[in-house]
Design an enzyme around this catalytic site. Structure first.
Site, short mmCIF file in Angstrom:
data_model
loop_
_atom_site.label_atom_id
_atom_site.label_comp_id
_atom_site.label_asym_id
_atom_site.label_seq_id
_atom_site.Cartn_x
_atom_site.Cartn_y
_atom_site.Cartn_z
N ARG A 127 0.81 -1.21 0.00
CA ARG A 127 0.00 0.00 0.00
C ARG A 127 0.85 1.25 0.00
NH1 ARG A 127 -3.64 -0.51 4.44
NH2 ARG A 127 -4.99 -1.41 2.87
N TYR A 128 1.92 1.21 0.76
CA TYR A 128 2.78 2.39 0.91
C TYR A 128 3.98 2.25 -0.03
CZ TYR A 128 0.16 3.02 5.29
OH TYR A 128 -0.81 3.19 6.23
N ARG A 131 7.31 0.26 1.73
CA ARG A 131 7.23 -0.89 2.63
C ARG A 131 6.01 -1.74 2.28
NH1 ARG A 131 5.53 3.80 4.39
NH2 ARG A 131 4.07 4.07 6.11
N CYS A 140 -3.29 -18.03 14.67
CA CYS A 140 -2.85 -17.26 15.84
C CYS A 140 -2.92 -18.18 17.05
CB CYS A 140 -3.78 -16.08 16.10
SG CYS A 140 -3.68 -14.78 14.86
N CYS A 144 -8.45 -13.07 18.62
CA CYS A 144 -9.09 -11.90 19.20
C CYS A 144 -10.44 -11.73 18.52
CB CYS A 144 -8.25 -10.66 18.93
SG CYS A 144 -6.57 -10.79 19.55
N CYS A 147 -10.86 -9.16 15.60
CA CYS A 147 -9.82 -9.22 14.56
C CYS A 147 -10.20 -8.48 13.28
CB CYS A 147 -9.50 -10.67 14.23
SG CYS A 147 -8.23 -10.84 12.97
N ARG A 149 -8.71 -8.93 10.49
CA ARG A 149 -8.60 -9.89 9.38
C ARG A 149 -9.44 -11.14 9.65
NH1 ARG A 149 -2.79 -8.68 9.46
NH2 ARG A 149 -2.71 -6.73 8.31
N ASP A 308 -11.25 -1.40 13.67
CA ASP A 308 -11.67 -1.43 12.27
C ASP A 308 -13.07 -2.02 12.12
OD1 ASP A 308 -9.25 -0.42 11.28
OD2 ASP A 308 -8.34 -2.43 11.19
N ASP A 345 -7.30 3.29 10.45
CA ASP A 345 -6.88 2.68 9.20
C ASP A 345 -8.05 2.90 8.24
OD1 ASP A 345 -5.40 1.24 7.34
OD2 ASP A 345 -4.68 -0.15 8.87
N LYS A 352 -3.10 4.19 7.28
CA LYS A 352 -3.28 4.67 8.65
C LYS A 352 -3.27 6.19 8.66
CE LYS A 352 -0.88 0.64 10.52
NZ LYS A 352 -0.44 0.04 9.23
C1 LIG Z 1 0.41 -0.79 8.98
C2 LIG Z 1 0.89 -1.18 7.66
C3 LIG Z 1 2.23 -1.01 7.30
C4 LIG Z 1 3.24 -0.41 8.25
O1 LIG Z 1 2.94 0.92 8.53
P1 LIG Z 1 3.89 1.81 9.46
O2 LIG Z 1 3.14 3.08 9.66
O3 LIG Z 1 5.16 1.99 8.72
O4 LIG Z 1 4.10 1.04 10.72
C5 LIG Z 1 2.60 -1.38 6.05
N1 LIG Z 1 1.73 -1.89 5.16
C6 LIG Z 1 0.43 -2.05 5.47
C7 LIG Z 1 -0.50 -2.59 4.44
C8 LIG Z 1 -0.04 -1.70 6.72
O5 LIG Z 1 -1.33 -1.90 7.04
#
Ligand SMILES: *Cc1c(COP(=O)(O)O)cnc(C)c1O
Length: 382
Positions: A127-128, A131, A140, A144, A147, A149, A308, A345, A352
């Site tokens: 998504r980002y 990362r 798990c 929870c 959850c 997911r 969520d 989120d 986020k």
């Molecule tokens: C939370 C998340 C991350 C990591 O986010 P940070 O703000 O860097 O901790 C990376 N990818 C996805 C899809 C996420 O939901």
């Protein structure tokens, strides 16, 4: 202090002696500190749990539907933290299904954070820009009830196949903007150390990958999993970071403190993630205690999440304002390290988004008007 001759105390002892607690069978098992025993002996059925605790009518009804409901699994360790005399015990409410789960409210979604639409290859959420999130298992130690997911976890299918891992690996390899991989699930610490190492060692050879993160709730629900073999393996692949999911100060037991100390001593920076949960932790006193206690075990509060809108979780959801007020009640009043970022989120896949108390009252030409933690107004000239 009550005297040993206190008749009330004597009666209590008599009562416990007469009806041996079936949980004692677990607690006295010589294998109690063996993590594989804990997993093999998880409480997973109505039949088992009703012998261990007097279920409320709402909980009994929570077992009514078996198909499609998120599986129940509770490690004997986590179960032992439940206060059985308290139907509102915060540990209990996270672990035992209730009838409310079968109610789906209008704004709830199967995939609340829009992960599936950001999945270029199976098991990888990108998504980002720099990362990505790698989901290696659907299992798990404890499920929870809130959850995010719940659409994918709990079936306990085999972990990510070599074929799918190779696809994810190739995708990361050719996307050299990805410098951070977050391994999650399910819970990656449910895998054996050797299995987890197969993924990590391969990832560690990707030249543009600068760090590896693990997202887990296992240090809180199965602390015996954090053994020397695991930490010795992880420290070979530094920098390795860990985000641990904690919900309540009662989860911070001596066993959990020991597990976190092992991880910290291996040089793994620890952060926490906490979901705001109605009737469990949605008040300033509980959150303050949790975050301060986390610092004592060297876990830095990282994120506090709005719950969520996953299907069947509305009974856990709190007003956004409550989360903002909790952050407002922490800032300035306690150690800055104890304050996580409160995030939503974004439904639909926006990622986020921080939501916080507003400290900038207004901006004017040449100055900015600020409010401090006591509500006093200050001006900063630019
Ligand atoms: C939370 C998340 C991350 C990591 O986010 P940070 O703000 O860097 O901790 C990376 N990818 C996805 C899809 C996420 O939901």
């Amino acid at each position: 202090m009550s005297s040993p001759f206190d008749p009330h105390l004597e009666n209590n002892n008599l009562a416990t002696n007469l009806q041996a607690d079936p949980l004692d069978n677990y607690l006295s098992d010589p294998e109690f500190h063996n993590w594989k025993w804990q997993i093999a002996n998880r409480i997973t059925s109505f039949k088992e749990i009703k012998k261990l605790i007097t279920l409320t009518p709402e909980e009994k009804d929570g077992f009514r539907k078996s198909k499609g409901r998120l599986a129940m699994a509770i490690t004997p360790y986590f179960f032992s933290l439940i206060d059985k005399t308290d139907p509102n015990c915060p540990i209990r409410k996270q672990a035992i299904p209730r009838i409310d789960e079968l109610t789906v409210s209008g704004s709830e979604m199967l995939d609340p954070c829009g992960e599936d639409s950001h999945t270029p290859v199976p098991g990888l959420v990108h998504r980002y820009p720099d990362r990505a999130l790698l989901l290696v298992t659907d299992s798990c130690a404890m499920y929870c009830r809130y959850c995010t997911r719940n659409r994918i976890v709990g079936e306990e299918r085999p972990p990510m196949s070599i074929k799918n891992f190779d696809k994810a690996y190739k995708y990361i390899m050719k996307n050299n903007s990805i410098r951070d991989i977050l391994i999650s699930g399910g819970d990656p610490l449910m895998l054996t150390t050797d299995h987890l190492e197969q993924y990590i060692s391969k990832l560690s050879k990707i030249p543009h990958l600068e760090m590896i993160r693990i997202g887990t709730r296992v240090p809180a629900t199965l602390p015996m999993r954090i053994n020397d073999k695991l930490v010795t393996m992880l420290k070979k692949y530094h920098p390795v970071y860990m985000s641990i999911h904690f919900s309540h100060p009662r989860e911070i037991t001596p066993e959990v403190a020991e597990a976190c100390a092992k991880l910290s001593d291996a040089g793994i920076p620890l952060g926490s993630q906490t979901v705001l949960l109605n009737g469990i932790n949605n008040d300033l006193a509980t959150m303050t205690e949790l975050f301060k206690k986390l610092l004592t075990i060297r876990v830095r509060p990282y994120y506090m999440y709005q719950c969520d809108p996953a299907l069947g979780t509305s009974h856990f959801r709190t007003p956004v304002k409550q989360g903002i007020d909790i952050i407002d009640g922490l800032r300035g009043h306690t150690t800055g390290y104890a304050i996580p970022t409160f995030v939503i989120d974004a439904p639909g896949g926006g990622g986020k988004i921080p939501v916080g108390p507003e400290n900038v009252v207004r901006t004017e030409p040449g100055k900015i008007v600020l409010k401090n933690y006591q509500g006093k107004i200050y001006e900063y000239s630019e």
